[in-house]
Design an enzyme around this catalytic site. Sequence first.
Site, PDB file in Angstrom:
ATOM      1  N   SER A  94       0.810  -1.221   0.000  1.00 45.61           N
ATOM      2  CA  SER A  94       0.000   0.000   0.000  1.00 45.61           C
ATOM      3  C   SER A  94       0.841   1.267   0.000  1.00 45.61           C
ATOM      4  O   SER A  94       0.419   2.306  -0.527  1.00 45.61           O
ATOM      5  CB  SER A  94      -0.932   0.006   1.221  1.00 45.61           C
ATOM      6  N   ASP A 270      -2.745   7.464   9.980  1.00 38.93           N
ATOM      7  CA  ASP A 270      -2.890   6.158  10.635  1.00 38.93           C
ATOM      8  C   ASP A 270      -1.581   5.624  11.203  1.00 38.93           C
ATOM      9  O   ASP A 270      -1.539   4.508  11.719  1.00 38.93           O
ATOM     10  CB  ASP A 270      -3.484   5.143   9.662  1.00 38.93           C
ATOM     11  N   HIS A 273       0.863   5.067   6.810  1.00 38.75           N
ATOM     12  CA  HIS A 273       0.975   5.691   5.489  1.00 38.75           C
ATOM     13  C   HIS A 273       1.423   7.147   5.614  1.00 38.75           C
ATOM     14  O   HIS A 273       1.004   7.864   6.518  1.00 38.75           O
ATOM     15  CB  HIS A 273      -0.364   5.600   4.748  1.00 38.75           C
TER      16      HIS A 273
END
Length: 794
Positions: A94, A270, A273
């Site tokens: 991600s 978070d 990221h």
Amino acid sequence: MAAQAYAMGRREINQHFNIRNAKLLAISFVLVLTAGHGIHRSYGGGDTCEWLLSSGRFLGENVWQPNGCMMHKYKISEVKSCLMNKYVTFVGDSRIRQLFYSFVKILNSGTKEEGNKHENISFEDRSTSLKIDFLWYPEVNNSMRNCFKAWTEAAQLKPHLIVVGAATWSIKIHNGSTEALTQYKINLTSITPLLEKLAETNDIYWVLQDPVYEDLLSENRKMITNQRIGLYNDVTLSILNSSARNMAAKVKILRASKLIAEETIAGSLDGLHLPETTRDINAMILMNSYCNKIVKPIDGSCCLPRSPLSLIQKLTGCFFIICILSCIVVTYFCHSWRKSKSGTDVESGEEKKPATASLSNSEKLLLSLSKLGLIMGYFYLCDRADLFMKEQKYYTHSTFFIPLVYIIVLGVFYNENTKETTVLNREQTDEWKGWMQLIILIYHISGASTFLPVYMHVRVLVAAYLFQTGYGHFSYFWKSGEYGISRICQILFRLNFLVVVLCLVMDRPYQFYYFVPLVTFWFMVIYVTLGIWPQTGKKDENGSCSPYWEVVFKLLGLFLCICLLATSQSSFENAFSVWPISKLFEWQGSLHEWWFRWKLDRFAVLHGMVFALLYGALKKGHLLSEGKGETLFAPRLSSFLLFTSVVAFLTYSIWCASCKNKTECNELHPYFSVLQILSFILIRNIPGYVRSVYSSFFAWFGKISLELFICQYHIWLAADTKGILVLLPGNPVLNIIVSTFIFVLVAHEISQITNDLVQIAIPKDNYIALKRLLCVAIFLLGILALSTVEQLNK
């Protein structure tokens, strides 16, 4: 007592630190720094690509500075030019997906981060046949290996650029186990040969894992700690750096992302990221690493290949080498001859005096050209040879205003009485040019053009230089009436000699040094305006001058011509579109820059000429009191004008602070700048005690202001003024001190060389001067023709 102590202190400083000793010290600095940087480049790792990918620091919020080189901010058009017909692939988890989106947004800012996050994503730009894919491989495992293996074996188009990175997913699903780290090491070892094979023909980047902000991590991510991330990064570095083949194939490792994240991860939503601004910096680093060698941006020195020497540069280099070798030979033989002439007269028993006759013109010429050749070698090393480091500018109020306070203090400390007390006497104009030039230098190196009030005030300083051009040349022609060819050649030589040499050495067009073409153009306009029949100036031995109506008529004609040219850009450009004039005034194939510079200060020279005319009329009418200590006008009028000038000065500054944008300000600048200039002149000259003193510190810089303005392009600033030259990395303040010291002394030496050469090259006889002028014109036409042919052949 205080005044005596001040004078003694200043004499003490001047005795021990004169200009000759300063230049010897500067030469020592240059030799040591050149050797140091050369050794570092050869043995210590001088790869700017490696600097870009592995090191750096934040200059300010969201402004990343790689160590030793400059990072270009890419525009959409440049990205399309670089990535045309390219296939780019991002492979990983991600975090790599986020980097993919930031990369795509450089090309298309409207791209939205949407869709299923755990799947492949594709982006295409049909106008450039560009394809950018994100492939979801969150772990370094067999699936990722098979992907790379397919690219090594398949006949179809392989990605030109591959960006890879993964680890946090492995830490998460295996709960940070040691077995998972061991398996990661095994899998990466098996993948590395495939990466190396791909890297032989394509660009491969492995992104090290960024740190996390552990306090913000959700419960199912708590096992992703910075300690475990560090272990995975250590494994990655040990495997990718251990391969001998990797050193040849250059699988690049993006370490800078980790450094950037360490400073910004606290802004994560978070904890895992990165903030969007951080990702954007990483994407721009990748873009610079891949595209700089293709686009070759002026302000992007990272990964920028050295430009090949042009034929003109090679010929110029050979010329200076011949001059230096000839100077060494001539100096040796002349020294031997003079030594043989000295000795003791046997008959008289007296010692003969050594031959101390001054150098001949040919020896002076050879010596001056040799010194100039060595100086040009330093210019080339600083801004073309990729020897010294370069860094980006970053404006803060302190970087501009603190040095400004320093120079004001120094200017006040070094003050003396003027020899004359007339308005705008030579010492005062030198002082004026000096402090203006110092402010402009601080403005350039601090990047203060981004701060609109400072930008507008500096625009007034440039207009003031042109105002002085109009005032000075008008006054000379008005008083002397001398319009001979020799006078033209002297002015043109002093203005253009250094710039012409730099154009040859640095491979830059004449318009690049925009101020010199501007001043040269306006000098010729003044010469033609006043020189056409009836000539303006001294008419007879009694000193009588032209009737004022003749001069006024000429100035009105000049005003109308300026207004007509300013009304139409196309008409203006058509007037300068004929070769070789177009070659002189074009910048990057367009006359727009010349139009902008000319239009911005189009009335400044005319204002200076009108002021000189009015000043002469007032002086002739005995309406001025220019005695020492006397106010310029009657007391009441002086007080009124002084008050009005201060109000006008402050009003302009307030207007600059309230101006909305540069375009709006630049439109009004030609009409308002004269108010600021006249206000300064009146404030500086109305009080008699102010007019009777000047700053010798500022005046010293004023005498070399032209050389300072030109030399800053390459040996103080860097990358053609876009960045800052770094002679001493790691200490910005000390670097500025040392580079400024060398830069100022180089400018002073060039000023002396120019003065020596103008005495040799320009004779007083107008006929001989005309012949030499024609020879120089033919030579320059040949250079322009050769440059045009080279440009067409590229």
